[in-house]
Scaffold this motif. Structure first.
Motif, mmCIF file in Angstrom:
data_model
loop_
_atom_site.group_PDB
_atom_site.id
_atom_site.type_symbol
_atom_site.label_atom_id
_atom_site.label_comp_id
_atom_site.label_asym_id
_atom_site.label_seq_id
_atom_site.Cartn_x
_atom_site.Cartn_y
_atom_site.Cartn_z
ATOM 1 N N GLU A 150 7.976 -9.849 14.327
ATOM 2 C CA GLU A 150 7.030 -9.921 15.448
ATOM 3 C C GLU A 150 6.617 -8.545 15.961
ATOM 4 O O GLU A 150 5.681 -8.446 16.761
ATOM 5 C CB GLU A 150 7.643 -10.734 16.589
ATOM 6 C CG GLU A 150 7.921 -12.183 16.256
ATOM 7 C CD GLU A 150 8.430 -12.960 17.444
ATOM 8 O OE1 GLU A 150 7.609 -13.306 18.311
ATOM 9 O OE2 GLU A 150 9.657 -13.212 17.516
ATOM 10 N N THR A 151 7.305 -7.499 15.500
ATOM 11 C CA THR A 151 7.022 -6.147 16.001
ATOM 12 C C THR A 151 6.945 -5.164 14.846
ATOM 13 O O THR A 151 7.854 -4.344 14.661
ATOM 14 C CB THR A 151 8.103 -5.700 16.997
ATOM 15 O OG1 THR A 151 9.402 -5.838 16.366
ATOM 16 C CG2 THR A 151 8.054 -6.516 18.273
ATOM 17 N N PRO A 152 5.888 -5.217 14.039
ATOM 18 C CA PRO A 152 5.776 -4.273 12.926
ATOM 19 C C PRO A 152 5.650 -2.837 13.420
ATOM 20 O O PRO A 152 5.147 -2.578 14.516
ATOM 21 C CB PRO A 152 4.497 -4.724 12.220
ATOM 22 C CG PRO A 152 3.698 -5.415 13.280
ATOM 23 C CD PRO A 152 4.707 -6.099 14.150
ATOM 24 N N ILE A 153 6.134 -1.925 12.617
ATOM 25 C CA ILE A 153 5.972 -0.503 12.907
ATOM 26 C C ILE A 153 4.594 -0.076 12.419
ATOM 27 O O ILE A 153 4.263 -0.244 11.242
ATOM 28 C CB ILE A 153 7.067 0.331 12.214
ATOM 29 C CG1 ILE A 153 8.454 -0.080 12.741
ATOM 30 C CG2 ILE A 153 6.840 1.819 12.436
ATOM 31 C CD1 ILE A 153 9.603 0.557 11.980
ATOM 32 N N ILE A 154 3.772 0.426 13.310
ATOM 33 C CA ILE A 154 2.426 0.845 12.956
ATOM 34 C C ILE A 154 2.474 2.283 12.447
ATOM 35 O O ILE A 154 2.894 3.197 13.161
ATOM 36 C CB ILE A 154 1.473 0.740 14.162
ATOM 37 C CG1 ILE A 154 1.520 -0.688 14.739
ATOM 38 C CG2 ILE A 154 0.056 1.104 13.746
ATOM 39 C CD1 ILE A 154 1.148 -1.772 13.761
ATOM 40 N N VAL A 155 2.064 2.461 11.202
ATOM 41 C CA VAL A 155 2.099 3.772 10.564
ATOM 42 C C VAL A 155 0.699 4.369 10.580
ATOM 43 O O VAL A 155 -0.237 3.780 10.051
ATOM 44 C CB VAL A 155 2.620 3.671 9.118
ATOM 45 C CG1 VAL A 155 2.643 5.042 8.455
ATOM 46 C CG2 VAL A 155 4.013 3.052 9.103
ATOM 47 N N THR A 156 0.565 5.518 11.183
ATOM 48 C CA THR A 156 -0.743 6.171 11.295
ATOM 49 C C THR A 156 -0.825 7.441 10.471
ATOM 50 O O THR A 156 -1.814 8.154 10.516
ATOM 51 C CB THR A 156 -1.043 6.504 12.765
ATOM 52 O OG1 THR A 156 0.005 7.339 13.276
ATOM 53 C CG2 THR A 156 -1.129 5.239 13.592
ATOM 54 N N TYR A 214 14.341 1.974 14.765
ATOM 55 C CA TYR A 214 13.517 2.835 15.609
ATOM 56 C C TYR A 214 12.202 3.134 14.891
ATOM 57 O O TYR A 214 12.162 3.262 13.654
ATOM 58 C CB TYR A 214 14.220 4.165 15.884
ATOM 59 C CG TYR A 214 15.556 4.052 16.569
ATOM 60 C CD1 TYR A 214 15.656 4.012 17.953
ATOM 61 C CD2 TYR A 214 16.733 4.020 15.812
ATOM 62 C CE1 TYR A 214 16.889 3.931 18.585
ATOM 63 C CE2 TYR A 214 17.972 3.942 16.433
ATOM 64 C CZ TYR A 214 18.045 3.888 17.820
ATOM 65 O OH TYR A 214 19.266 3.804 18.430
ATOM 66 N N ASP A 215 11.139 3.290 15.674
ATOM 67 C CA ASP A 215 9.890 3.749 15.077
ATOM 68 C C ASP A 215 9.910 5.269 14.970
ATOM 69 O O ASP A 215 10.908 5.927 15.321
ATOM 70 C CB ASP A 215 8.675 3.231 15.845
ATOM 71 C CG ASP A 215 8.551 3.819 17.257
ATOM 72 O OD1 ASP A 215 9.293 4.771 17.583
ATOM 73 O OD2 ASP A 215 7.726 3.307 18.035
ATOM 74 N N SER A 264 0.835 -1.203 0.000
ATOM 75 C CA SER A 264 0.000 0.000 0.000
ATOM 76 C C SER A 264 0.865 1.246 0.000
ATOM 77 O O SER A 264 1.989 1.247 0.485
ATOM 78 C CB SER A 264 -0.914 -0.009 1.236
ATOM 79 O OG SER A 264 -1.552 1.236 1.384
ATOM 80 N N PHE A 265 0.322 2.348 -0.590
ATOM 81 C CA PHE A 265 1.041 3.616 -0.558
ATOM 82 C C PHE A 265 1.096 4.183 0.859
ATOM 83 O O PHE A 265 1.990 4.918 1.230
ATOM 84 C CB PHE A 265 0.374 4.631 -1.493
ATOM 85 C CG PHE A 265 0.663 4.376 -2.944
ATOM 86 C CD1 PHE A 265 1.885 4.706 -3.493
ATOM 87 C CD2 PHE A 265 -0.286 3.783 -3.744
ATOM 88 C CE1 PHE A 265 2.152 4.467 -4.828
ATOM 89 C CE2 PHE A 265 -0.027 3.545 -5.090
ATOM 90 C CZ PHE A 265 1.199 3.884 -5.633
ATOM 91 N N THR A 266 0.089 3.858 1.657
ATOM 92 C CA THR A 266 0.062 4.317 3.048
ATOM 93 C C THR A 266 -0.071 3.086 3.938
ATOM 94 O O THR A 266 -1.146 2.808 4.484
ATOM 95 C CB THR A 266 -1.114 5.277 3.290
ATOM 96 O OG1 THR A 266 -2.341 4.625 2.913
ATOM 97 C CG2 THR A 266 -0.934 6.543 2.474
ATOM 98 N N PRO A 267 1.007 2.297 4.065
ATOM 99 C CA PRO A 267 0.918 1.016 4.784
ATOM 100 C C PRO A 267 0.634 1.211 6.265
ATOM 101 O O PRO A 267 1.125 2.140 6.896
ATOM 102 C CB PRO A 267 2.302 0.399 4.559
ATOM 103 C CG PRO A 267 3.209 1.571 4.319
ATOM 104 C CD PRO A 267 2.371 2.574 3.598
ATOM 105 N N ALA A 296 10.282 9.917 10.938
ATOM 106 C CA ALA A 296 9.986 8.661 10.247
ATOM 107 C C ALA A 296 10.765 7.549 10.922
ATOM 108 O O ALA A 296 11.766 7.786 11.610
ATOM 109 C CB ALA A 296 10.373 8.766 8.774
ATOM 110 N N PRO A 297 10.327 6.291 10.748
ATOM 111 C CA PRO A 297 11.121 5.171 11.259
ATOM 112 C C PRO A 297 12.508 5.182 10.622
ATOM 113 O O PRO A 297 12.677 5.621 9.479
ATOM 114 C CB PRO A 297 10.317 3.945 10.819
ATOM 115 C CG PRO A 297 8.935 4.453 10.595
ATOM 116 C CD PRO A 297 9.085 5.849 10.102
ATOM 117 N N THR A 298 13.507 4.705 11.358
ATOM 118 C CA THR A 298 14.877 4.703 10.848
ATOM 119 C C THR A 298 15.612 3.438 11.264
ATOM 120 O O THR A 298 15.317 2.836 12.300
ATOM 121 C CB THR A 298 15.677 5.905 11.382
ATOM 122 O OG1 THR A 298 15.662 5.891 12.822
ATOM 123 C CG2 THR A 298 15.115 7.210 10.867
#
Length: 476
Positions: A82-88, A110-111, A55-58, A96-98
């Protein structure tokens, strides 16, 4: 206006991140999703952020390694499965995550809020090893291995030591040598969820007894890992090793789905498999692993533990632009663990059978003993040799026993219903024998043919056969 190759590719494949010249990540230069991807020097693999939904906005973001240069994104390793970064969603100026190499020579994800999502946790400690506290770099190799090295070139951590669901060429899958747990391949939960599923190959050793403390290996196509369950049989002599012989086992949670033949000897060997794959099994004093490599010029290939319950050898087809399956384990329904029940076996050698069928070990019907064992009374019992078999599960090993001693050990023990013996090939241990005794039901037995890996003669205890005499097995 003249466009660079990187710009052209970015326009053609909008879902892919833009190109990055370097194959390395260094301190002070982290990278983030959307504008960075690390590509190996020859362009075979890429490291970056992805969402399984494309997705463009996962909503869920992962750090992974995938094949570069093919239209079907095929992820071979995931850091934070096991620990996806949740993008809101992010506003202007938000973070941004890095992924970054820290000043303590660690690789950390890092998230967007700066919280640690995943870390390599390498063994380097800046407090005790100041030489590795700065200047470390992470490099993506053309084998698909993400390697974190100190300035002196010391490997601090590598993704090949932490596989997910995929076994790549040049990767080494290791067994437990007393200092570490064995490697395992664990399936994705579903095609859109990299989280660990219930299907896996487990490779480890039970070191509760000296004879169980050395890794025992097995070679052959699709045989990736060794496993031992916690089930144990009661011991009848001081020589019986209290551990189950290692096998290569495919698991669904705690339930076995498929099992290979029993290991037949220590060795360092290379086999040419499927005309394309060189499969190597290595057991040396300080290391034990299985690996494979490809012939020069062959297409991409990998072993993958699929969420559908199959261990697959896959090959990329440049004509059809898809993955072809060259081999699977288990191959047939009859190959599933324990499919034929106690005292039954799956026959893979009968040329008249289109599909392998279940048969009974003594030729009877219903796969029950025709006559109860006598154990020294009324004529006693004898042993019928059944060649070309995969030995049943849950044997125990008797140390330092030759063939005659192994047979005598089973004969004088009324609980022993079968045995198998082998001289260990190229053994570097003092005991070069392998005597296996089975007490209880004969589970997961197969007739696999003389040339198959793990093929051996199983000596089945039957009532009424003269003791001291071995009969030739009658072909089914």
């Amino acid at each position: 206006m003249k466009l660079s190759a990187c710009t052209v590719l970015s326009l053609l494949f909008l879902l892919l991140p833009s190109c990055r010249v370097d194959d390395r990540l260094i301190q002070g230069k982290p990278f983030s999703p959307g504008d960075d991807v690390i590509v190996s020097d020859a362009g075979a693999f890429a490291l970056g952020f992805f969402s399984p939904s494309n997705s463009f906005t996962p909503a869920r973001l992962y750090l992974g390694i995938w094949y570069n240069g093919i239209p079907e994104r095929t992820v071979v390793w995931v850091a934070n499965r096991e620990t996806p970064i949740i993008v809101t969603g992010r506003g202007a100026g938000s973070s941004a995550p890095t992924l970054a190499v820290t000043n303590t020579s660690n690789l950390v994800l890092y998230d967007a809020g700066g919280r640690v999502v995943w870390a390599a946790n390498n063994v380097a400690d800046a407090a005790t090893n100041s030489s590795s506290a700065s200047g470390a770099a992470a490099t993506l190799t053309n084998d698909g291995n993400l390697v974190l090295r100190s300035p002196t070139g010391t490997v601090l951590w590598q993704s090949f030591d932490h596989p997910t669901d995929t076994f790549l060429p040049e990767m080494k899958l290791r067994v437990n040598n007393g200092h570490r747990f064995g490697d395992r391949l664990v399936s994705w939960k579903s095609p859109g969820d990299p989280a660990p599923g219930g299907l896996q190959h487990v490779w480890f050793e039970d070191s509760s007894h000296p004879a169980c403390s050395r890794p025992l290996l097995f070679g052959g196509m699709s045989r990736l890992q060794l496993a031992r369950t916690t089930a144990r049989d009661k011991l009848v002599t001081d020589d019986v090793v209290p551990c189950r012989k290692p096998n290569i086992i495919l698991w669904n949670g705690s339930r076995p789905l498929w099992r290979s033949g029993v290991w037949t000897g220590y060795r360092v060997t290379t086999e040419y498999v499927a005309d394309i794959v060189y499969f190597a099994v290595v057991d040396v004093e300080d290391d034990a692993y299985v690996s494979f490599r490809l012939s020069n010029g062959t297409s991409r290939k990998r072993y993958v533990m699929s969420y559908a319950g199959k261990l697959e050898l896959q090959s990329w087809n440049n004509a059809s632009l898809r993955w072809d399956v060259l081999g699977t384990m288990p191959r047939t329904e009859c190959s599933h663990y324990g499919y034929c029940g106690p005292f039954g076996y799956c026959d893979h050698t009968d040329g008249g059978e289109v599909v392998p069928m279940c048969k009974c070990l003594d030729g009877g019907r219903g796969c029950r003993r025709k006559e109860a064992l006598r154990c020294g009374t009324g004529g006693g019992d004898g042993f019928l040799p059944l060649p070309d078999m995969k030995a049943p599960d849950r044997f125990v090993r008797v140390a330092n026993h030759g063939f005659d001693e192994c047979a005598a050990e089973c004969r004088r023990n009324c609980s022993c219903v079968a045995y198998a013996h082998a001289s260990l090939r190229s053994s570097h241990m003092g005991d070069s024998t392998r005597c296996l005794l089975r007490m209880g039901d004969l589970i997961d037995t197969e007739k696999i043919g003389a040339k198959a890996e793990g093929s051996e003669t199983l000596y089945l205890r039957l009532a009424g056969l003269p003791t001291g005499k071995l009969y030739r097995a009658v072909s089914s």
